[in-house]
Design an enzyme around this catalytic site. Structure first.
Site, short mmCIF file in Angstrom:
data_model
loop_
_atom_site.label_atom_id
_atom_site.label_comp_id
_atom_site.label_asym_id
_atom_site.label_seq_id
_atom_site.Cartn_x
_atom_site.Cartn_y
_atom_site.Cartn_z
N LYS A 78 -18.20 149.63 61.84
CA LYS A 78 -17.74 151.02 61.89
C LYS A 78 -16.48 151.19 62.74
CE LYS A 78 -20.67 152.53 65.77
NZ LYS A 78 -21.71 153.51 66.20
N ASP A 79 -16.13 150.16 63.55
CA ASP A 79 -14.91 150.23 64.36
C ASP A 79 -13.65 149.90 63.57
OD1 ASP A 79 -16.32 150.92 66.63
OD2 ASP A 79 -16.42 148.87 67.42
N ARG A 132 -18.44 162.96 65.32
CA ARG A 132 -19.46 163.19 64.30
C ARG A 132 -20.75 163.67 64.93
NH1 ARG A 132 -23.69 160.21 63.11
NH2 ARG A 132 -22.90 158.53 64.40
N ARG A 133 -21.25 162.97 65.94
CA ARG A 133 -22.51 163.35 66.57
C ARG A 133 -22.40 164.73 67.22
NH1 ARG A 133 -23.19 157.34 69.07
NH2 ARG A 133 -24.24 156.36 67.28
N ARG A 150 -19.11 158.49 77.58
CA ARG A 150 -18.62 157.18 77.15
C ARG A 150 -19.29 156.08 77.96
NH1 ARG A 150 -12.69 155.59 76.62
NH2 ARG A 150 -13.80 153.77 75.79
N VAL A 153 -23.73 150.72 75.98
CA VAL A 153 -25.08 151.24 75.75
C VAL A 153 -25.92 151.26 77.02
CG1 VAL A 153 -27.25 150.84 74.50
CG2 VAL A 153 -25.06 150.68 73.30
N ARG A 156 -24.85 154.20 79.25
CA ARG A 156 -25.24 155.52 78.76
C ARG A 156 -26.73 155.76 78.96
NH1 ARG A 156 -22.28 155.75 72.95
NH2 ARG A 156 -21.96 153.51 73.25
N CYS A 251 -11.92 158.07 64.05
CA CYS A 251 -12.87 158.34 65.12
C CYS A 251 -12.93 159.82 65.45
CB CYS A 251 -12.48 157.53 66.36
SG CYS A 251 -12.70 155.75 66.17
#
Length: 304
Positions: A78-79, A132-133, A150, A153, A156, A251
């Site tokens: 997706k990047d 999007r989110r 940001r 994972v 966050r 993005c």
């Protein structure tokens, strides 16, 4: 032949690259990881859209491939921009992980009796830096307070556990991969985890998939990578990215696409925000081009 694998340095990126290295090792090929820091990694912009144009997390790695500093690269698919340098090719798309998003919430913010897709108490603070989110959250639950978040994972998840947010939205695949690698041991303890239906909270195109890239003319490398390719995963991803190309997304554009097998063919669902309006459409077909054309024709009519 010892292959040099270019990758970003985050725990997730290294886990993904190590997975490819293990698959290559099983085929009798030795490899090593080469960590490359991208402009996206160096940026401290609060949201992904404000970092720069799509490709900020792959540009330096692609250049290293072109220059011959590495032999192949492993990306979160997706990047990648919808158009890559002509010198490069996606040589393999390994079997895809779960494409869905996941809601992680502190127990005090979780409200199962709220029902619906996002069972959070009214006014809960949700962290994400994905355009999007952010749009999907505000569309489905206008009462939620959506704030930028940001970081990798584990960072966050740690900020959620520390109380900086009531909930966060992350990719299921990233959590699954890091959990499998032992990189999240204990991190999810005490948190509520809910998978979000990808037909309703439509994920980013190619989410959950890896792109293994190499130079177009590197025939030996391409031949070695061919065994890693999963035909169905590639078809699904190509359909989603073909729809993304029609949306001219990046993005900073709220666009989601999710393709699944449907009988002997495939079904592509997509969601788009334009002019403050969110619209969704779905279509059946056999090829990526056919799926993208059909779903875009319906989306374009909806948002015209």
């Amino acid at each position: 032949m010892k292959l040099r694998i270019g990758t970003r340095g985050s725990a997730l990126a290294r886990t993904q690259a190590s997975y490819v290295a293990e698959r290559l090792r099983a085929a009798g090929l030795d490899s090593e990881l080469v960590i490359i820091k991208t402009s996206g990694d160096r940026s401290d912009a609060p949201s992904f859209g404000s970092i720069g144009p799509q490709g900020v997390f792959v540009r330096e790695i692609e250049q290293a491939l072109i220059d011959g500093a590495v032999d192949l690269a492993v990306h979160s698919f997706k990047d990648l921009p919808t158009r890559s340098p002509a010198e490069l090719v996606i040589a393999a798309v390994p079997p895809r992980e779960d494409a869905a998003d996941v809601l992680l919430a502190r127990p005090a913010a979780f409200a199962d009796d709220a029902g619906g897709l996002l069972p959070l108490r009214e006014g809960a603070r949700v962290g994400t830096s994905s355009a999007r989110r952010q749009v999907w959250l505000r569309h489905l639950r206008p009462d939620l307070v959506v704030e930028p978040l940001r970081g990798n994972v584990p960072t966050r998840i740690r900020r959620l556990a520390d109380g900086d947010f009531d909930a966060v939205v992350l990719a299921a695949a990233g959590i699954d991969r890091l959990t499998g690698a032992g990189a999240l041991d204990g991190a999810l303890d005490g948190l509520v985890v809910r998978r979000l239906d990808p037909e309703r909270f439509v994920p980013a195109p190619a989410q959950g998939a890896l792109a293994v890239q190499c130079r177009r003319g590197a025939e030996r490398v391409r031949a070695a990578l061919a065994a890693l390719d999963d035909a169905e995963s590639r078809t699904r991803v190509e359909a989603e990215r073909a729809a993304l190309a029609r949306a001219e997304g990046g993005c900073d554009v709220a666009f989601g696409a999710h393709c699944v097998r449907n009988g002997t063919g495939f079904r592509l669902s997509a969601m788009l925000e334009r002019g403050g309006r969110v619209r969704a459409a779905a279509a059946d077909g056999a090829t990526p081009a056919e799926l993208a054309a059909r779903v875009w024709a319906r989306l374009d009519t909806e948002v015209a």
